[in-house]
Design a protein around this motif. Structure first.
Motif, PDB file in Angstrom:
ATOM      1  N   LYS A   1       1.572  11.553  13.112  1.00  0.00           N
ATOM      2  CA  LYS A   1       1.479  11.855  11.679  1.00  0.00           C
ATOM      3  C   LYS A   1       2.668  11.253  10.932  1.00  0.00           C
ATOM      4  O   LYS A   1       2.520  10.723   9.831  1.00  0.00           O
ATOM      5  CB  LYS A   1       1.451  13.361  11.454  1.00  0.00           C
ATOM      6  CG  LYS A   1       0.209  14.036  11.975  1.00  0.00           C
ATOM      7  CD  LYS A   1      -0.992  13.771  11.076  1.00  0.00           C
ATOM      8  CE  LYS A   1      -2.282  14.089  11.809  1.00  0.00           C
ATOM      9  NZ  LYS A   1      -2.560  13.240  12.987  1.00  0.00           N
ATOM     10  N   VAL A   2       3.844  11.325  11.533  1.00  0.00           N
ATOM     11  CA  VAL A   2       5.031  10.738  10.904  1.00  0.00           C
ATOM     12  C   VAL A   2       4.820   9.234  10.731  1.00  0.00           C
ATOM     13  O   VAL A   2       5.095   8.675   9.676  1.00  0.00           O
ATOM     14  CB  VAL A   2       6.296  11.010  11.756  1.00  0.00           C
ATOM     15  CG1 VAL A   2       7.510  10.329  11.142  1.00  0.00           C
ATOM     16  CG2 VAL A   2       6.533  12.502  11.893  1.00  0.00           C
ATOM     17  N   PHE A   3       4.276   8.619  11.769  1.00  0.00           N
ATOM     18  CA  PHE A   3       4.031   7.170  11.717  1.00  0.00           C
ATOM     19  C   PHE A   3       2.970   6.844  10.674  1.00  0.00           C
ATOM     20  O   PHE A   3       3.087   5.882   9.917  1.00  0.00           O
ATOM     21  CB  PHE A   3       3.596   6.686  13.098  1.00  0.00           C
ATOM     22  CG  PHE A   3       3.539   5.189  13.212  1.00  0.00           C
ATOM     23  CD1 PHE A   3       4.682   4.430  13.023  1.00  0.00           C
ATOM     24  CD2 PHE A   3       2.358   4.545  13.513  1.00  0.00           C
ATOM     25  CE1 PHE A   3       4.648   3.048  13.124  1.00  0.00           C
ATOM     26  CE2 PHE A   3       2.310   3.166  13.610  1.00  0.00           C
ATOM     27  CZ  PHE A   3       3.453   2.424  13.421  1.00  0.00           C
ATOM     28  N   SER A   4       1.940   7.685  10.632  1.00  0.00           N
ATOM     29  CA  SER A   4       0.852   7.487   9.681  1.00  0.00           C
ATOM     30  C   SER A   4       1.382   7.520   8.250  1.00  0.00           C
ATOM     31  O   SER A   4       1.069   6.652   7.437  1.00  0.00           O
ATOM     32  CB  SER A   4      -0.192   8.586   9.892  1.00  0.00           C
ATOM     33  OG  SER A   4      -1.322   8.359   9.125  1.00  0.00           O
ATOM     34  N   VAL A   5       2.211   8.501   7.957  1.00  0.00           N
ATOM     35  CA  VAL A   5       2.767   8.635   6.604  1.00  0.00           C
ATOM     36  C   VAL A   5       3.706   7.480   6.299  1.00  0.00           C
ATOM     37  O   VAL A   5       3.660   6.890   5.225  1.00  0.00           O
ATOM     38  CB  VAL A   5       3.495   9.990   6.456  1.00  0.00           C
ATOM     39  CG1 VAL A   5       4.300  10.037   5.164  1.00  0.00           C
ATOM     40  CG2 VAL A   5       2.504  11.134   6.509  1.00  0.00           C
ATOM     41  N   SER A   6       4.550   7.122   7.288  1.00  0.00           N
ATOM     42  CA  SER A   6       5.552   6.100   6.987  1.00  0.00           C
ATOM     43  C   SER A   6       4.930   4.708   6.875  1.00  0.00           C
ATOM     44  O   SER A   6       5.545   3.813   6.295  1.00  0.00           O
ATOM     45  CB  SER A   6       6.689   6.116   8.014  1.00  0.00           C
ATOM     46  OG  SER A   6       6.183   6.182   9.305  1.00  0.00           O
ATOM     47  N   THR A   7       3.718   4.506   7.414  1.00  0.00           N
ATOM     48  CA  THR A   7       3.080   3.206   7.205  1.00  0.00           C
ATOM     49  C   THR A   7       2.174   3.229   5.979  1.00  0.00           C
ATOM     50  O   THR A   7       1.777   2.189   5.482  1.00  0.00           O
ATOM     51  CB  THR A   7       2.214   2.803   8.428  1.00  0.00           C
ATOM     52  OG1 THR A   7       1.327   3.878   8.736  1.00  0.00           O
ATOM     53  CG2 THR A   7       3.066   2.467   9.620  1.00  0.00           C
ATOM     54  N   PHE A   8       1.832   4.440   5.505  1.00  0.00           N
ATOM     55  CA  PHE A   8       0.919   4.530   4.368  1.00  0.00           C
ATOM     56  C   PHE A   8       1.605   4.122   3.071  1.00  0.00           C
ATOM     57  O   PHE A   8       1.048   3.386   2.271  1.00  0.00           O
ATOM     58  CB  PHE A   8       0.385   5.962   4.249  1.00  0.00           C
ATOM     59  CG  PHE A   8      -0.635   6.126   3.157  1.00  0.00           C
ATOM     60  CD1 PHE A   8      -1.965   5.831   3.376  1.00  0.00           C
ATOM     61  CD2 PHE A   8      -0.250   6.562   1.891  1.00  0.00           C
ATOM     62  CE1 PHE A   8      -2.898   5.968   2.374  1.00  0.00           C
ATOM     63  CE2 PHE A   8      -1.190   6.699   0.875  1.00  0.00           C
ATOM     64  CZ  PHE A   8      -2.520   6.404   1.120  1.00  0.00           C
ATOM     65  N   TYR A   9       2.823   4.577   2.880  1.00  0.00           N
ATOM     66  CA  TYR A   9       3.499   4.313   1.606  1.00  0.00           C
ATOM     67  C   TYR A   9       4.290   3.014   1.635  1.00  0.00           C
ATOM     68  O   TYR A   9       5.044   2.761   2.574  1.00  0.00           O
ATOM     69  CB  TYR A   9       4.432   5.483   1.262  1.00  0.00           C
ATOM     70  CG  TYR A   9       3.664   6.748   0.990  1.00  0.00           C
ATOM     71  CD1 TYR A   9       2.966   6.919  -0.197  1.00  0.00           C
ATOM     72  CD2 TYR A   9       3.622   7.759   1.932  1.00  0.00           C
ATOM     73  CE1 TYR A   9       2.241   8.063  -0.442  1.00  0.00           C
ATOM     74  CE2 TYR A   9       2.899   8.922   1.699  1.00  0.00           C
ATOM     75  CZ  TYR A   9       2.221   9.062   0.494  1.00  0.00           C
ATOM     76  OH  TYR A   9       1.497  10.199   0.269  1.00  0.00           O
ATOM     77  N   ASN A  10       4.091   2.214   0.595  1.00  0.00           N
ATOM     78  CA  ASN A  10       4.817   0.949   0.505  1.00  0.00           C
ATOM     79  C   ASN A  10       6.310   1.166   0.343  1.00  0.00           C
ATOM     80  O   ASN A  10       7.111   0.287   0.636  1.00  0.00           O
ATOM     81  CB  ASN A  10       4.306   0.139  -0.691  1.00  0.00           C
ATOM     82  CG  ASN A  10       3.069  -0.639  -0.321  1.00  0.00           C
ATOM     83  OD1 ASN A  10       2.826  -0.875   0.870  1.00  0.00           O
ATOM     84  ND2 ASN A  10       2.291  -1.027  -1.306  1.00  0.00           N
ATOM     85  N   ALA A  11       6.681   2.344  -0.131  1.00  0.00           N
ATOM     86  CA  ALA A  11       8.105   2.622  -0.353  1.00  0.00           C
ATOM     87  C   ALA A  11       8.861   2.691   0.963  1.00  0.00           C
ATOM     88  O   ALA A  11      10.076   2.592   0.984  1.00  0.00           O
ATOM     89  CB  ALA A  11       8.256   3.933  -1.116  1.00  0.00           C
ATOM     90  N   PHE A  12       8.139   2.872   2.062  1.00  0.00           N
ATOM     91  CA  PHE A  12       8.801   2.947   3.363  1.00  0.00           C
ATOM     92  C   PHE A  12       8.677   1.622   4.086  1.00  0.00           C
ATOM     93  O   PHE A  12       7.646   0.948   4.013  1.00  0.00           O
ATOM     94  CB  PHE A  12       8.181   4.041   4.235  1.00  0.00           C
ATOM     95  CG  PHE A  12       8.307   5.422   3.660  1.00  0.00           C
ATOM     96  CD1 PHE A  12       9.529   5.881   3.185  1.00  0.00           C
ATOM     97  CD2 PHE A  12       7.215   6.269   3.603  1.00  0.00           C
ATOM     98  CE1 PHE A  12       9.651   7.154   2.655  1.00  0.00           C
ATOM     99  CE2 PHE A  12       7.326   7.543   3.078  1.00  0.00           C
ATOM    100  CZ  PHE A  12       8.550   7.990   2.601  1.00  0.00           C
ATOM    101  N   SER A  13       9.723   1.265   4.792  1.00  0.00           N
ATOM    102  CA  SER A  13       9.679   0.059   5.602  1.00  0.00           C
ATOM    103  C   SER A  13      10.082   0.416   7.017  1.00  0.00           C
ATOM    104  O   SER A  13      11.015   1.182   7.235  1.00  0.00           O
ATOM    105  CB  SER A  13      10.623  -0.996   5.040  1.00  0.00           C
ATOM    106  OG  SER A  13      10.791  -2.017   5.999  1.00  0.00           O
TER     107      SER A  13
END
Lengths: 145, 151, 258
Positions: free
Chosen positions: B54-66
């Motif tokens: 889930k952490v990975f899913s969220v961090s790849t979903f938002y463009n604000a995260f790299s």
């Protein structure tokens, strides 16, 4: 809940009619299903034991199911597998210590004995009455005699 | 690559240890490290008791995260509708040629990264280029030197 | 209890049930790819669309995904209205454009008379329809090993960090329930490989048949209190053991009560 399987192995001829009855009763889309009952070698000469789900009180299959697809039907006492919910992880097949949860390879589904909704076809069709489905009171009487 | 993960503890302490804190924690990690190191994701999953998937899913979903290390200067080119019409693609091309990297990449010397974003809400100033936190607009192709300096 | 009309037939359903479950119980064939009773409805594939109306709506209709629409008193449902079939055709047409080689989609589209897509086909695409059923079932099983990753065009189903998922136990529930059979796994020499992770398969200590993975068995023993030795033997050998045990008892008094 008020009936029991009564097995009288010395009457069993190993004719496997129970298997056929089970298989036809549990047909899927008009194709014979996997039998849930197995007349197996009892170890000595001409001794056949029909092996079928014992509907355990503390059943390993129910405990092993991570999606709650296996539930006891309070009416019949049978542990029934809800095919719609089953995810075919094979946990119950592996966990049952009696091997009575099994894979129907033809239809690629997991199956187990559901007591045919309270009137098992296998007992109905047993020609020698080696396998009977009797109300508990006469069953106790028979066991006692 | 090893990163100094000692700052993570301070970030975790800012928020209640529950699933709802996930995005806030990730934002703070992103701010601190300029990207989300994979060890930090694993640590976040553990601390907030959220599955790593889930952490990975969220961090790849938002463009604000790299998930990749980014350069000291992150150049974000808005390619939203207005900026697109007013020539964002030309600015992107110029910057990509100048730095010899594509959008989403970082120069080998870790000085610059180029990213494209879809609308930053500053359409009146289109085309907009954001260097780190600073907004430039309307940007011109000939402004590229200024943009690279970030001034 | 609520009463509603499905294709002209009055049916009963319990409060809170979803339309699709009731439709399926009535043995009406409504296609759905992302639906599974083990998990919450999701409405990803849109194929279970049906037409709903009410007496008081004066002929006005709505088109809803039945898997996500709760039953209600007085609802009038048509699962195969002309407009519904048109909508399904369009959805299947789009699926066909995106997954031109997917046999499951080709078959279903064929049933609705869609044999060729009118959209531009995706050439190098895969057969994943991104319904997320695998990830939702994985969550339901309590493993949370895979999830959707990325968004938009780049969206895919993947394990965390795109590496072998640490939480996967190789139960294969994802692959078994994928509507397009897209999730690959390999069984070779007692090893199961899925999501780039290798698992040792337990073998029956009597006949050598491969059963479930060691990780899955350990999980079931630890989390569900199944005695670990239950996993030593395969189902067929378990039955033989039971027959032999009962045979020994039967040899004494020749009658066994189950």
């Amino acid at each position: 809940m008020n009936h029991r399987f009564i097995v009288t192995p010395n009457l069993c001829t190993g004719c496997r009619t129970c298997e056929l009855a089970c298989s036809f009763t549990h047909a899927v889309d008009n194709v014979r299903g996997q039998t849930r009952i197995f007349p197996l070698d009892g170890g000595s000469k001409d001794l056949w034991i029909p092996v079928v789900c014992l509907q355990c009180d503390d059943a390993a299959c129910v405990k092993s199911c991570l999606v709650d697809a296996l539930r006891r039907n309070p009416g019949t006492g049978a542990i029934e597998l809800n095919q719609e919910v089953c995810v075919k992880c094979m946990a119950c097949v592996a966990a049952c210590p009696f091997g009575c949860s099994l894979l129907d390879q033809q239809h690629n589904i997991v199956v187990k004995c559901d007591l045919c909704g309270g009137d098992p076809a296998c007992a109905h069709f047993c020609p020698t009455k080696a396998l009977q489905w009797l109300p508990i009171a006469p069953a106790r009487a028979r066991a006692a005699s | 690559m090893n990163h100094d993960l000692s700052k993570l503890q301070g970030i975790f302490d800012r928020y209640p240890r529950q699933q709802e804190s996930l995005i806030s924690v990730l934002q703070d990690i992103q701010k601190e490290y300029q990207f989300l190191p994979c060890e930090a994701l694993q640590e976040t999953a553990k601390v907030l008791d959220v599955p790593l998937s889930k952490v990975f899913s969220v961090s790849t979903f938002y463009n604000a995260f790299s998930l990749h290390p980014r350069g000291d200067k992150v150049i974000r080119i808005c390619v939203g509708t207005t900026c697109h019409i007013r020539g964002a693609a030309l600015i992107q091309e110029q910057l990509e040629n100048e730095l010899k990297i594509k959008s989403g990449e970082t120069t080998p010397d870790m000085k610059f990264s180029i990213e494209t974003v879809s609308c930053v809400g500053a359409c009146a100033k289109a085309p907009v280029v954001i260097v780190n936190e600073r907004y430039f607009g309307p940007a011109k192709v000939s402004d590229y030197k200024k943009l690279l300096k970030g001034k | 209890m609520v009463r509603l009309t499905i294709n002209g037939r009055v049916v009963q359903a319990s409060e809170g049930e979803m339309l699709l479950s009731v439709i399926r119980r009535e043995n009406i064939d409504v296609p759905a790819m992302c639906h599974h009773e083990a998990v919450e409805p999701f409405g990803a594939c849109r194929l279970c669309v049906v037409e709903i109306t009410r007496q008081e709506w004066d002929g006005w209709c709505d088109y809803v995904t039945s898997c996500l629409y709760p039953v209600a008193d007085g609802l009038i449902v048509n699962t195969h209205a002309p407009k519904v079939n048109e909508l399904r055709k369009t959805i299947l047409d789009l699926f066909l454009a995106r997954h031109p080689k997917c046999t499951e989609i080709i078959e279903l589209a064929g049933e609705y008379g869609v044999t060729r897509t009118r959209y531009e086909t995706v050439v190098d695409g895969d057969n994943c329809i991104l319904c997320g059923l695998c990830a939702r079932i994985c969550d339901r099983m309590g493993f949370h090993a895979i999830s959707t990753v990325g968004r938009g065009h780049g969206k895919e189903i993947a394990p965390p960090l795109r590496q072998a998922p640490p939480d996967c136990t190789g139960c294969l529930s994802c692959a078994m329930n994928c509507p397009t059979n897209f999730i690959e796994y390999k069984v070779k020499k007692g090893l199961l490989t899925i999501w780039d992770k290798k698992f040792e398969l337990l073998t029956c200590n009597k006949c050598g048949k491969e059963t479930i993975t060691r990780e899955f068995a350990v999980h079931l023993s630890e989390q569900r209190n199944i005695p670990p030795n239950y996993f030593d033997t395969c189902d067929a050998c378990h039955r033989n053991e039971l027959a032999a045990a009962m045979g020994r008892i039967a040899a004494w008094d020749r009658e066994v009560q189950l």
